[in-house]
Design a protein around this motif. Structure first.
Motif, PDB file in Angstrom:
ATOM      1  N   ASP A  31      -2.431  -5.673  -8.826  1.00 23.13           N
ATOM      2  CA  ASP A  31      -1.926  -4.460  -8.186  1.00 23.13           C
ATOM      3  C   ASP A  31      -0.415  -4.365  -8.304  1.00 23.13           C
ATOM      4  N   ARG A  52      -9.041   5.102  -2.120  1.00 26.45           N
ATOM      5  CA  ARG A  52      -8.603   5.350  -3.488  1.00 26.45           C
ATOM      6  C   ARG A  52      -7.589   6.477  -3.517  1.00 26.45           C
ATOM      7  N   ARG A  95      -2.478   0.409  -6.745  1.00 23.17           N
ATOM      8  CA  ARG A  95      -3.842   0.809  -6.346  1.00 23.17           C
ATOM      9  C   ARG A  95      -4.091   2.289  -6.602  1.00 23.17           C
ATOM     10  N   THR A  96      -3.053   3.080  -6.711  1.00 27.75           N
ATOM     11  CA  THR A  96      -3.177   4.523  -6.986  1.00 27.75           C
ATOM     12  C   THR A  96      -2.486   4.850  -8.305  1.00 27.75           C
ATOM     13  N   LEU A 132      -3.056   5.570   1.249  1.00 26.57           N
ATOM     14  CA  LEU A 132      -3.982   4.437   1.363  1.00 26.57           C
ATOM     15  C   LEU A 132      -4.224   4.011   2.803  1.00 26.57           C
ATOM     16  N   SER A 160       0.791  -0.711  -3.462  1.00 24.69           N
ATOM     17  CA  SER A 160       0.291   0.626  -3.139  1.00 24.69           C
ATOM     18  C   SER A 160       0.321   1.536  -4.362  1.00 24.69           C
TER      19      SER A 160
END
Length: 400
Positions: free
Chosen positions: A20, A385, A325-326, A380, A322
């Motif tokens: 990540d 997601r 993850r996106t 998040l 963060s």
């Protein structure tokens, strides 16, 4: 970048949040390069026709020129190569997951690749011409097929692709060095050989005119993934090899691999980056497509070591995680934000601040990056997601 880019499968062994964090660094790092495209005359077309100029600290060793040169040299091609390696890691993880479940491979993977290609096509037409998703989707189809072959076949494919790519880089560099008297770069942000109508298109034209321009010049604006296809295949397969060597695990073996990656990647890559940067524009291809992947390997190792030894403050780890993850949502969002801030269809900052120096460009990168960090963290807190990741998941896994 979404489930297709790197969708980590749950494993029995403990893992660092390394993937990540690496994804987040890669997304923000690619913006370090792309922000100069958005702020240059002719924007996307300027890459091909001389609008995207750079500082020359040898002829003008000012603080501004030195800062711009270092900023760009640390990023150009490096984080794109890092993102490409991570795509290969994700493909290997998905293959392992399918194998554990006893599912055929590549099976229905083509649906994921097709969806990614569609996403990239929309992004290319509506937002930013130098999209990476289309090239990744096509490369992923080939590498997915190779994952079902023997290790010997993959190894041959990897090194053959890398060798062919180096031949192409060498030929391009020979053409550049033979076609000019010197390799010096133009300082400032002049328009070079750009057509004034193209400069006006991005400074004053409508969004519909820009979309039409991309369609009209589709082949030229898609030349990078064609030229670098061998490199894409090589880096995808390198990601597979690193994953299987345990480079991303929280084990002693993984830490040893990361240490070697940092030592070799940065020990060789950074001096070569200095040489190609100071060598001038004629060595652009060597730096971006030859040296940059080596530095990217070093970046993976260095970030891994920093996480292993707790050198990175927790807020920074959270911020990069963060964004990671996106990743797909942040990749598209950063380009969309730059379009709205820099082009005439938005605030037109590129024209307003033309010829004012590089500081505002680096400040723009920082502002957009902080916006992405804050936006992804807030998102998040409520959702599992990112918005585009959720859309992809819903389309590819209906009824779940």
């Amino acid at each position: 970048m979404a489930d297709t880019l790197i969708a980590p499968a749950r494993r029995a062994t403990a893992r660092l949040p390394l993937l990540d964090v690496l994804r987040g660094a890669a997304i923000l790092g690619t913006l370090m390069t792309n922000v100069w495209i958005f702020t240059s005359p002719g924007s996307e077309w300027g890459v091909l026709t001389g609008g995207l100029t750079s500082a020359d600290p040898l002829s003008d060793p000012s603080a501004a020129d030195i800062a711009e040169t270092v900023f760009r040299a640390l990023a150009d091609g490096k984080f794109l190569a890092l993102l490409t390696i991570l795509f290969g890691v994700g493909l290997a993880i998905q293959y392992d997951s399918a194998a554990r479940r006893g599912n055929p491979w590549p099976g229905r993977y083509w649906r994921r690749a097709a969806f990614l290609f569609a996403e990239g096509t929309v992004h290319f037409l509506l937002v930013f011409a130098w999209d990476v998703l289309m090239g990744y989707a096509l490369t992923a189809l080939l590498v997915a097929w190779l994952l079902a072959r023997s290790e010997k076949v993959r190894r041959r494919a990897m090194w053959t692709a890398g060798a062919l790519h180096l031949v192409m880089v060498s030929l391009l560099t020979l053409a550049l060095t033979g076609g000019s008297q010197d390799g010096s770069r133009t300082s400032g942000s002049g328009s070079g050989g750009l057509d004034p109508d193209v400069v006006a298109l991005y400074a004053e034209g409508s969004w519909f005119d820009q979309v039409a321009f991309r369609l009209e010049n589709f082949a030229a604006l898609r030349i990078e993934p064609v030229f670098s296809f061998g490199l894409l295949v090589f880096l995808f397969l390198l990601g597979v090899r690193l994953h299987r060597a345990g480079a991303f695990t929280a084990s002693d073996a993984g830490r040893r691999v990361r240490t070697r990656m940092a030592g070799w990647g940065l020990g060789l890559g950074l001096p070569l980056t200095v040489a190609t940067t100071l060598g001038g524009g004629d060595f652009f291809a060597v730096g971006r497509y030859g040296v940059a992947p080596l530095v990217a390997v070093g970046y993976i190792g260095l970030i891994g070591i920093a996480l292993d030894r707790l050198w990175l403050p927790k807020p920074l780890v959270t911020a990069l995680g963060s964004v990671g993850r996106t990743a797909l949502s942040c990749y598209v969002a950063q380009n969309l934000l730059c379009v709205l801030l820099c082009y005439g269809i938005g605030l037109g900052l590129a024209t307003r601040f033309a010829d004012t120096g590089p500081w505002w460009v680096m400040g723009l990168w920082a502002a957009v990056s902080l916006t992405l960090v804050a936006g992804s963290w807030l998102w998040l807190r409520r959702f599992d997601r990112g918005p585009l990741e959720a859309l992809q998941h819903r389309v590819l896994t209906p009824g779940r």
